[in-house]
Every structure is written in structure tokens, then in C-alpha cells.
Design an enzyme around this catalytic site. Sequence first.
Site, PDB file in Angstrom:
ATOM      1  N   LYS A 109       0.889  -1.361   0.090  1.00  0.00           N
ATOM      2  CA  LYS A 109      -0.032   0.086  -0.016  1.00  0.00           C
ATOM      3  C   LYS A 109       1.153   1.325   0.076  1.00  0.00           C
ATOM      4  O   LYS A 109       0.438   2.347  -0.289  1.00  0.00           O
ATOM      5  CB  LYS A 109      -1.034   0.131   1.306  1.00  0.00           C
ATOM      6  CG  LYS A 109      -1.791  -1.453   1.568  1.00  0.00           C
ATOM      7  CD  LYS A 109      -2.408  -0.879   2.677  1.00  0.00           C
ATOM      8  CE  LYS A 109      -2.783  -2.504   3.139  1.00  0.00           C
ATOM      9  NZ  LYS A 109      -3.415  -2.268   4.791  1.00  0.00           N
ATOM     10  N   GLY A 110       1.993   1.059   0.461  1.00  0.00           N
ATOM     11  CA  GLY A 110       2.754   2.034   0.908  1.00  0.00           C
ATOM     12  C   GLY A 110       3.133   3.299  -0.412  1.00  0.00           C
ATOM     13  O   GLY A 110       3.123   4.402  -0.362  1.00  0.00           O
TER      14      GLY A 110
ATOM     15  N   GLU B 214       7.942   2.373  -6.083  1.00  0.00           N
ATOM     16  CA  GLU B 214       7.749   2.207  -4.578  1.00  0.00           C
ATOM     17  C   GLU B 214       7.860   3.299  -3.941  1.00  0.00           C
ATOM     18  O   GLU B 214       8.297   4.532  -4.108  1.00  0.00           O
ATOM     19  CB  GLU B 214       8.970   1.324  -4.417  1.00  0.00           C
ATOM     20  CG  GLU B 214       8.619  -0.313  -4.267  1.00  0.00           C
ATOM     21  CD  GLU B 214       7.949  -0.286  -2.786  1.00  0.00           C
ATOM     22  OE1 GLU B 214       7.330   0.509  -2.020  1.00  0.00           O
ATOM     23  OE2 GLU B 214       8.353  -1.575  -2.290  1.00  0.00           O
ATOM     24  N   ASP B 215       7.514   3.346  -2.716  1.00  0.00           N
ATOM     25  CA  ASP B 215       7.501   4.336  -1.482  1.00  0.00           C
ATOM     26  C   ASP B 215       8.977   4.623  -1.042  1.00  0.00           C
ATOM     27  O   ASP B 215       9.452   5.616  -1.129  1.00  0.00           O
ATOM     28  CB  ASP B 215       6.463   4.322  -0.381  1.00  0.00           C
ATOM     29  CG  ASP B 215       6.761   2.892   0.311  1.00  0.00           C
ATOM     30  OD1 ASP B 215       7.354   2.057  -0.314  1.00  0.00           O
ATOM     31  OD2 ASP B 215       5.922   2.644   1.194  1.00  0.00           O
TER      32      ASP B 215
ATOM     33  N   ASP C 147      14.401   0.117   1.053  1.00  0.00           N
ATOM     34  CA  ASP C 147      15.243   0.102   2.294  1.00  0.00           C
ATOM     35  C   ASP C 147      16.323  -1.154   2.075  1.00  0.00           C
ATOM     36  O   ASP C 147      17.422  -0.983   1.642  1.00  0.00           O
ATOM     37  CB  ASP C 147      14.279  -0.139   3.348  1.00  0.00           C
ATOM     38  CG  ASP C 147      14.538  -0.230   4.814  1.00  0.00           C
ATOM     39  OD1 ASP C 147      15.488   0.658   4.889  1.00  0.00           O
ATOM     40  OD2 ASP C 147      14.247  -1.156   5.578  1.00  0.00           O
TER      41      ASP C 147
ATOM     42  N   LYS D 262      16.956   4.547   0.812  1.00  0.00           N
ATOM     43  CA  LYS D 262      18.005   4.445   2.200  1.00  0.00           C
ATOM     44  C   LYS D 262      19.251   3.331   1.651  1.00  0.00           C
ATOM     45  O   LYS D 262      19.045   2.189   2.065  1.00  0.00           O
ATOM     46  CB  LYS D 262      17.177   3.627   3.025  1.00  0.00           C
ATOM     47  CG  LYS D 262      16.524   4.695   4.059  1.00  0.00           C
ATOM     48  CD  LYS D 262      15.873   3.875   5.124  1.00  0.00           C
ATOM     49  CE  LYS D 262      14.784   4.408   6.152  1.00  0.00           C
ATOM     50  NZ  LYS D 262      14.191   3.549   6.947  1.00  0.00           N
TER      51      LYS D 262
ATOM     52  N   PHE E 274      13.211   5.914  10.974  1.00  0.00           N
ATOM     53  CA  PHE E 274      11.926   5.411  10.438  1.00  0.00           C
ATOM     54  C   PHE E 274      11.098   6.368  10.082  1.00  0.00           C
ATOM     55  O   PHE E 274      10.638   7.180  10.759  1.00  0.00           O
ATOM     56  CB  PHE E 274      11.288   4.429  11.544  1.00  0.00           C
ATOM     57  CG  PHE E 274      10.278   3.515  10.734  1.00  0.00           C
ATOM     58  CD1 PHE E 274      10.901   2.520  10.146  1.00  0.00           C
ATOM     59  CD2 PHE E 274       9.050   3.889  10.906  1.00  0.00           C
ATOM     60  CE1 PHE E 274       9.744   1.482   9.519  1.00  0.00           C
ATOM     61  CE2 PHE E 274       7.957   2.970  10.290  1.00  0.00           C
ATOM     62  CZ  PHE E 274       8.420   2.014   9.746  1.00  0.00           C
TER      63      PHE E 274
ATOM     64  N   ASP F 153       3.821   4.001   6.317  1.00  0.00           N
ATOM     65  CA  ASP F 153       3.173   3.607   7.497  1.00  0.00           C
ATOM     66  C   ASP F 153       3.978   3.090   8.644  1.00  0.00           C
ATOM     67  O   ASP F 153       5.310   2.827   8.550  1.00  0.00           O
ATOM     68  CB  ASP F 153       2.102   2.550   7.557  1.00  0.00           C
ATOM     69  CG  ASP F 153       2.626   1.137   7.091  1.00  0.00           C
ATOM     70  OD1 ASP F 153       3.548   0.852   6.350  1.00  0.00           O
ATOM     71  OD2 ASP F 153       2.246   0.382   7.966  1.00  0.00           O
TER      72      ASP F 153
ATOM     73  N   ARG G 225      -0.084   7.043   7.186  1.00  0.00           N
ATOM     74  CA  ARG G 225       0.187   6.996   5.914  1.00  0.00           C
ATOM     75  C   ARG G 225      -0.742   8.211   5.256  1.00  0.00           C
ATOM     76  O   ARG G 225      -0.267   8.852   4.064  1.00  0.00           O
ATOM     77  CB  ARG G 225      -0.898   5.978   5.025  1.00  0.00           C
ATOM     78  CG  ARG G 225      -0.230   4.447   5.439  1.00  0.00           C
ATOM     79  CD  ARG G 225      -0.817   3.558   4.443  1.00  0.00           C
ATOM     80  NE  ARG G 225      -0.679   2.193   4.729  1.00  0.00           N
ATOM     81  CZ  ARG G 225       0.461   1.245   4.504  1.00  0.00           C
ATOM     82  NH1 ARG G 225       1.390   2.072   3.868  1.00  0.00           N
ATOM     83  NH2 ARG G 225       0.449   0.117   4.975  1.00  0.00           N
TER      84      ARG G 225
END
Length: 179
Positions: A42-43, A98-99, A102, A130, A151, A158, A164
Site C-alpha cells: 500500500k505504501g 515504490e515508496d 530500504d 536508504k 524510520f 506507515d 499514511r
Amino acid sequence: MKKDIESILYSEEVIAAKVKEIGETISRDYAGKNPLLVSVLKGSVVFMSDLMRAIDIPCEIDFMVVSSYGAGVKTSGVVKINKDLDVPLEGREVILVEDILDSGKTLHYLKTMLSDRHPKGIRIATLLDKPERREAPITADYAGFVVPDAFLVGYGLDYAEKYRNLPYIGVLKPEVYAE
Ligand code: IMP
Ligand code: MG
């Protein structure tokens, strides 16, 4: 929600300018190619909806739902496909949206899996990157901001399904996830 945010890293305005820039670059790179934008939910929902409107060439969209985190803050390395794509990828120019990139495990898994469907190409567009935390051999083709190892929440990101809907990207206070 605001009381849980340590600091605002990227404001609405700063994000909007960056998304516009990425949209312009993609429009140039994919002119005449009808790319398929694949939003990894969902990001990426907020980034996707802004990015697609910043692209001014014909394109199509589709969605995948994957989960890798549960309610925690560290990736498990196990990627679960909760909803697959509706369209075949054979011969398509695919852009995975993508959000945040990582550890890279999620996108590495997805890119490998989708490559087996014989698309013409697959690139990655991520709003946040990141690189310090990377564990899988993967890099973004389009990256908005290189972010520190904290974070982050908001603009789709989220913590345990919350935050979000914040319009900006902020650093979550560590005590919130240490609770
Ligand atoms: P990766 O497989 O470790 O690259 O994880 C990618 C996914 O982890 C992202 O799509 C996010 O859902 C989540 N994630 C990674 N870092 C953060 C963060 O700082 N805030 C919120 N979600 C994150
Ligand atoms: Mg998440």
C-alpha cells in the site's frame, strides 16, 4: 498523529517539486513507449497517484499488493504476494513504483519474479532511497530523495498501518515503536 513526529523531513511542497521532476524525466525517457506503471501497495499509493499525473505521455497503471513487514519496523525478507497484476507483462516496459527502497529485499524479489514474465524492460522508481541499509543487489533507476537511516512515516509510509495520510514525510519518534 503530529505528536508522534520528531521532525518533518520533506514538506508537501518539496515532495511535489521532486515528483514533478521525476515525472518529467520518465516522460522523456519513455516517450512513445506506453510504459506500465506498477504500484506496489500500500505504501506507494500516494506517490503513484501524484507521479502518474506528473507524467504527460500515454501510460497504463496496475497494482500489486505485497507485504513484508507485518507491524514491525524491520523487513522479514519474506515477501507475500497478496494481489498479483491483472495484465501480462510480455513485451511491456514496466516501471515499478515504490515508496521506499530500504533493505531492497522486496523489490529484488519482485523484479526477479516479474522478469520471468518476459517484459521488454523493468525499471524502479522510488520516492525514497536508504542505500545505507541495502542488503539485496538492487538500485533505483529513479530516486527522489536519499534518506538517512531513520524510520519515516507519511505520504503513504506507515508504521503499523498508521500515518499514511500525513501529507508530508516525517521521522517517527523512536519511543512510538519502542512501546
Ligand atoms: P525493503 O524490502 O527492506 O526494501 O522494504 C521496503 C518496504 O519496507 C517499503 O515498501 C515500506 O513499506 C517498508 N519500509 C522500509 N523503510 C520504511 C520506513 O522508514 N518507514 C515506513 N516503511 C518502511
Ligand atoms: Mg509498509
